[in-house]
Design a protein around this motif. Sequence first.
Motif, PDB file in Angstrom:
ATOM      1  N   VAL A 177      42.572 -40.850 135.471  1.00  0.00           N
ATOM      2  CA  VAL A 177      43.276 -39.853 134.644  1.00  0.00           C
ATOM      3  C   VAL A 177      42.882 -40.017 133.171  1.00  0.00           C
ATOM      4  CG1 VAL A 177      45.558 -39.091 133.838  1.00  0.00           C
ATOM      5  CG2 VAL A 177      45.201 -39.636 136.256  1.00  0.00           C
ATOM      6  N   MET A 178      42.857 -41.274 132.720  1.00  0.00           N
ATOM      7  CA  MET A 178      42.499 -41.539 131.318  1.00  0.00           C
ATOM      8  C   MET A 178      41.052 -41.127 131.027  1.00  0.00           C
ATOM      9  SD  MET A 178      44.522 -45.138 130.779  1.00  0.00           S
ATOM     10  CE  MET A 178      43.521 -45.687 129.419  1.00  0.00           C
ATOM     11  N   ALA A 179      40.186 -41.315 132.009  1.00  0.00           N
ATOM     12  CA  ALA A 179      38.781 -40.929 131.825  1.00  0.00           C
ATOM     13  C   ALA A 179      38.675 -39.406 131.667  1.00  0.00           C
ATOM     14  CB  ALA A 179      37.947 -41.409 133.010  1.00  0.00           C
ATOM     15  N   ILE A 180      39.468 -38.666 132.471  1.00  0.00           N
ATOM     16  CA  ILE A 180      39.453 -37.193 132.357  1.00  0.00           C
ATOM     17  C   ILE A 180      39.955 -36.778 130.965  1.00  0.00           C
ATOM     18  CG2 ILE A 180      40.508 -35.058 133.255  1.00  0.00           C
ATOM     19  CD1 ILE A 180      40.555 -36.531 136.034  1.00  0.00           C
ATOM     20  N   VAL A 181      41.042 -37.431 130.529  1.00  0.00           N
ATOM     21  CA  VAL A 181      41.595 -37.139 129.190  1.00  0.00           C
ATOM     22  C   VAL A 181      40.554 -37.454 128.114  1.00  0.00           C
ATOM     23  CG1 VAL A 181      43.358 -37.817 127.506  1.00  0.00           C
ATOM     24  CG2 VAL A 181      43.992 -37.498 129.901  1.00  0.00           C
ATOM     25  N   ALA A 182      39.841 -38.556 128.300  1.00  0.00           N
ATOM     26  CA  ALA A 182      38.818 -38.952 127.321  1.00  0.00           C
ATOM     27  C   ALA A 182      37.712 -37.902 127.238  1.00  0.00           C
ATOM     28  CB  ALA A 182      38.237 -40.311 127.699  1.00  0.00           C
ATOM     29  N   ILE A 183      37.310 -37.364 128.394  1.00  0.00           N
ATOM     30  CA  ILE A 183      36.249 -36.333 128.409  1.00  0.00           C
ATOM     31  C   ILE A 183      36.729 -35.093 127.651  1.00  0.00           C
ATOM     32  CG2 ILE A 183      34.955 -34.751 129.914  1.00  0.00           C
ATOM     33  CD1 ILE A 183      34.951 -37.140 131.981  1.00  0.00           C
ATOM     34  N   VAL A 184      37.996 -34.712 127.907  1.00  0.00           N
ATOM     35  CA  VAL A 184      38.564 -33.549 127.192  1.00  0.00           C
ATOM     36  C   VAL A 184      38.585 -33.825 125.683  1.00  0.00           C
ATOM     37  CG1 VAL A 184      40.666 -32.160 126.875  1.00  0.00           C
ATOM     38  CG2 VAL A 184      39.952 -32.820 129.179  1.00  0.00           C
ATOM     39  N   ALA A 185      38.983 -35.055 125.330  1.00  0.00           N
ATOM     40  CA  ALA A 185      39.081 -35.421 123.904  1.00  0.00           C
ATOM     41  C   ALA A 185      37.706 -35.381 123.236  1.00  0.00           C
ATOM     42  CB  ALA A 185      39.698 -36.804 123.769  1.00  0.00           C
TER      43      ALA A 185
ATOM     44  N   ALA B 206      36.489 -43.708 113.139  1.00  0.00           N
ATOM     45  CA  ALA B 206      36.521 -42.902 114.365  1.00  0.00           C
ATOM     46  C   ALA B 206      37.849 -42.158 114.531  1.00  0.00           C
ATOM     47  CB  ALA B 206      36.263 -43.786 115.574  1.00  0.00           C
ATOM     48  N   GLY B 207      38.960 -42.753 114.076  1.00  0.00           N
ATOM     49  CA  GLY B 207      40.264 -42.114 114.264  1.00  0.00           C
ATOM     50  C   GLY B 207      40.784 -42.311 115.686  1.00  0.00           C
ATOM     51  N   PRO B 208      41.815 -41.536 116.053  1.00  0.00           N
ATOM     52  CA  PRO B 208      42.479 -41.739 117.357  1.00  0.00           C
ATOM     53  C   PRO B 208      41.576 -41.536 118.568  1.00  0.00           C
ATOM     54  CG  PRO B 208      43.702 -40.174 115.997  1.00  0.00           C
ATOM     55  CD  PRO B 208      42.461 -40.500 115.247  1.00  0.00           C
ATOM     56  N   ILE B 209      40.447 -40.846 118.379  1.00  0.00           N
ATOM     57  CA  ILE B 209      39.555 -40.651 119.542  1.00  0.00           C
ATOM     58  C   ILE B 209      39.034 -42.011 120.059  1.00  0.00           C
ATOM     59  CG2 ILE B 209      37.338 -40.332 118.324  1.00  0.00           C
ATOM     60  CD1 ILE B 209      37.031 -37.936 120.483  1.00  0.00           C
ATOM     61  N   LEU B 210      38.970 -42.975 119.133  1.00  0.00           N
ATOM     62  CA  LEU B 210      38.535 -44.321 119.533  1.00  0.00           C
ATOM     63  C   LEU B 210      39.478 -44.878 120.612  1.00  0.00           C
ATOM     64  CD1 LEU B 210      36.776 -46.924 118.959  1.00  0.00           C
ATOM     65  CD2 LEU B 210      38.591 -47.581 117.377  1.00  0.00           C
ATOM     66  N   SER B 211      40.779 -44.678 120.418  1.00  0.00           N
ATOM     67  CA  SER B 211      41.757 -45.174 121.380  1.00  0.00           C
ATOM     68  C   SER B 211      41.646 -44.425 122.699  1.00  0.00           C
ATOM     69  CB  SER B 211      43.183 -45.004 120.841  1.00  0.00           C
ATOM     70  OG  SER B 211      43.277 -45.557 119.578  1.00  0.00           O
ATOM     71  N   VAL B 212      41.578 -43.098 122.602  1.00  0.00           N
ATOM     72  CA  VAL B 212      41.577 -42.273 123.820  1.00  0.00           C
ATOM     73  C   VAL B 212      40.299 -42.512 124.644  1.00  0.00           C
ATOM     74  CG1 VAL B 212      41.654 -39.900 124.707  1.00  0.00           C
ATOM     75  CG2 VAL B 212      43.027 -40.540 122.721  1.00  0.00           C
ATOM     76  N   ALA B 213      39.168 -42.623 123.944  1.00  0.00           N
ATOM     77  CA  ALA B 213      37.891 -42.715 124.669  1.00  0.00           C
ATOM     78  C   ALA B 213      37.481 -44.138 125.002  1.00  0.00           C
ATOM     79  CB  ALA B 213      36.792 -42.046 123.845  1.00  0.00           C
ATOM     80  N   PHE B 214      38.068 -45.133 124.318  1.00  0.00           N
ATOM     81  CA  PHE B 214      37.587 -46.497 124.559  1.00  0.00           C
ATOM     82  C   PHE B 214      38.696 -47.551 124.568  1.00  0.00           C
ATOM     83  CE2 PHE B 214      35.682 -50.482 122.774  1.00  0.00           C
ATOM     84  CZ  PHE B 214      34.982 -50.842 123.915  1.00  0.00           C
TER      85      PHE B 214
END
Lengths: 78, 282
Positions: B18-26, B247-255
């Motif tokens: 699920v987190m990987a899908i969210v990361a792709i969207v992000a 990087a901002g919050p995308i760092l958290s979501v993607a990694f």
Amino acid sequence: MNPWLHRAVEHLAPRIGRVTASNAVTLAVRKMGIATDAVRREDLPDIARNVSTILRVFLGSEAAAQLEEEIAGLEVEE
Amino acid sequence: MSAPRRLLTLWIATLAVVMAIVAIVAISGRLDRAQLAAVSGLEVVLMAVLVLPFAGVSAWRAANLFGPTDAGSAAWRMLAIGAIPLALGQVIGYLPSVLTLGEIEPVAVVCGQLLPASFRVLLSWALWRMLRAYRDTGIGFHGKTIDLVLMAVVFVITIVLFTRVDVLFSYWTANSELSETERLVMTSAQMVNFLLYPILLFLSLSMARFALQMGGGLVARAWGGVALYGLLQLVHVFVLAMYYKDAGPILSVAFDNFIVLAAFGALAMGPMFQVEAAEVRR
């Protein structure tokens, strides 16, 4: 390694690891004042009793008591 | 593999997907910075709610398999008790990035620092207790020279953390407005954690070393899991300190949230291995 000791180590290894089991058994035999090569079937209950104090630290008293019983009754296929 | 461990493995794998899908969207750029911060916080809240209860319950079960005077009983019980402030701290601390909590928001972000700090104290105590117990068995557990090198690296990382305190501040207070006094309290709470990290790291490294020296087995995996949690904690904070500003919050979501998931998973798996090791069928 002596077949009886080897059997005891094999029996303990899945729970406490091969190295820990080997060191614990060797330590127990040394405490008894006998050479590791000279261990016989009759020594197993005493070895089990000595190893049990170490097993308590790793697994707790109930598992240690159970394993003590099992080691004391181990058999080696000829 | 025991049924609880199989369930937790599936649970974590599902969360990761699920987190990987969210990361792709992000990564596709459909979310703005505030939305990304909210998603990042929500993921941590969900991980805390869905994974950490496994750690608490399993550690309690593991403690009950030891006698009242055994070191293992006290150590696993401390972890079980500590899992409560850890989970609460994650939920309370990250909720302000998801919801507007009004006046209690500053209290929430400070609790988000202090509650996990209390867990780190309990975890450090549990690790120290077990390291001492294992060393006292006389079967030759010992540290190695490379551990000293790693500790020196940890010391450097700790200093880096102190210099990047404002970056971590902005991560932990995402989407929150704080007054000067509240900022001061929050920064002090952060400092408490920064002081705990090297202690926890030293003990986690030592336990990881002992677990390696056990030569496999369920107990090694149990304490190896707990030690891995301690080690991943620093990786998580270090990644944020170094890259969050750019990087901002995308760092958290993607990694980075994947590191958090791995840490929580390791912490929950550890006591399950101990239960498997210590359970006997009479």
